[in-house]
Scaffold this active site. Structure first.
Site, mmCIF file in Angstrom:
data_model
loop_
_atom_site.group_PDB
_atom_site.id
_atom_site.type_symbol
_atom_site.label_atom_id
_atom_site.label_comp_id
_atom_site.label_asym_id
_atom_site.label_seq_id
_atom_site.Cartn_x
_atom_site.Cartn_y
_atom_site.Cartn_z
ATOM 1 N N LEU A 67 3.782 36.661 58.870
ATOM 2 C CA LEU A 67 4.855 36.972 59.799
ATOM 3 C C LEU A 67 5.141 38.463 59.701
ATOM 4 O O LEU A 67 5.006 39.065 58.638
ATOM 5 C CB LEU A 67 6.133 36.197 59.458
ATOM 6 C CG LEU A 67 6.105 34.673 59.620
ATOM 7 C CD1 LEU A 67 7.444 34.090 59.192
ATOM 8 C CD2 LEU A 67 5.757 34.264 61.033
ATOM 9 N N ASP A 68 5.561 39.072 60.818
ATOM 10 C CA ASP A 68 5.938 40.473 60.816
ATOM 11 C C ASP A 68 7.073 40.729 59.825
ATOM 12 O O ASP A 68 7.869 39.825 59.521
ATOM 13 C CB ASP A 68 6.417 40.909 62.206
ATOM 14 C CG ASP A 68 5.276 41.043 63.200
ATOM 15 O OD1 ASP A 68 4.112 41.039 62.775
ATOM 16 O OD2 ASP A 68 5.581 41.148 64.414
ATOM 17 N N TYR A 69 7.179 41.954 59.388
ATOM 18 C CA TYR A 69 8.262 42.408 58.504
ATOM 19 C C TYR A 69 9.632 41.994 59.042
ATOM 20 O O TYR A 69 10.497 41.536 58.293
ATOM 21 C CB TYR A 69 8.166 43.936 58.382
ATOM 22 C CG TYR A 69 9.357 44.628 57.759
ATOM 23 C CD1 TYR A 69 9.540 44.657 56.377
ATOM 24 C CD2 TYR A 69 10.282 45.311 58.562
ATOM 25 C CE1 TYR A 69 10.620 45.325 55.813
ATOM 26 C CE2 TYR A 69 11.361 45.979 58.010
ATOM 27 C CZ TYR A 69 11.528 45.976 56.632
ATOM 28 O OH TYR A 69 12.592 46.640 56.070
#
Length: 225
Positions: A67-69
């Site tokens: 998942l993105d930051y």
């Protein structure tokens, strides 16, 4: 420090811990908080991340998807090589089903499909762009949950059929409904509307790597509008 290192962003890691939502001998499903990388970043200051934290307790945990930051939500972490291989095959075959929840600007349609190809944007790294000529096919289905007329935003469920980088953020911005808190594609007003990106991996469905049984894990987001 080299010029190349100077160009890398430092992404401060949140103090919020991860939580375990499913556990057995061969895999975990955990929740990643917003403002935490899934894996270590390139800058030495970005070593703190989800997998490094999990491996302190589960040394054999491995990453099979990310998942993105800025995105919170559910992440599968295999604990054995066999589980890693089997779940990787499911991701490659696109049989793993994921549902996200977001809050977007404006009144989005009740439901629909966004079919817009996505390509890297070399002039604005690390961003991506819609490009039907050179981009990779990218498809997202959406369903509106509710519209908040007072705040002029919509809660929406998102199902990415493909898994391109920044796909949900870019697709929603492209149709005029950027995700609140999106500092990449939302513009100044939308970016400053919330202290975090209102995007959450709410549900994940896949076959158990050993017994083949269907697993469905769900976690509601901790934001609400």
């Amino acid at each position: 420090m080299s010029a190349a290192l100077d160009d890398l962003a430092i992404l401060p890691a949140t103090d919020q811990p991860y939580d375990i939502h499913y556990q057995d001998d061969v895999l975990l499903v955990v929740s990643k908080p917003s403002h935490l990388l899934t894996v270590p970043g390139r800058h030495p200051a970005n070593r703190d991340c989800l997998i490094s934290r999990v491996q302190r307790e589960f040394p054999t945990a491995q990453v099979v998807h990310r998942l993105d930051y800025d995105t919170s939500g559910l992440v599968i972490l295999p604990l054995t090589k066999k589980a890693l291989s089997e779940i990787s095959k499911q991701f490659q075959a696109r049989t793993v089903e994921k549902t996200y929840q977001a809050v977007v600007a404006g009144q989005i349609a009740e439901s629909g499909t966004i079919d817009l190809a996505i390509a890297a944007d070399p002039e604005h790294r690390p961003l991506y762009k819609i490009c039907q000529q050179t981009g990779k096919p990218s498809v997202t289905r959406f369903q509106r949950l509710q519209y908040n007329a007072q705040q002029d935003n919509s809660a929406v469920l998102l199902e990415p059929i493909t898994g391109r980088s920044h796909q949900l953020r870019l697709h929603l911005a492209a149709i005029g409904h950027p995700i609140l808190g999106d500092t990449f594609y939302g513009g100044d007003i939308v970016a400053k509307a919330r202290p975090r990106l209102l995007l959450h991996a709410r549900q994940i469905r896949f076959n158990h790597p050993l017994n083949g049984k269907w697993l469905q894990i769900e976690l509601a987001p901790d934001f609400a509008d």
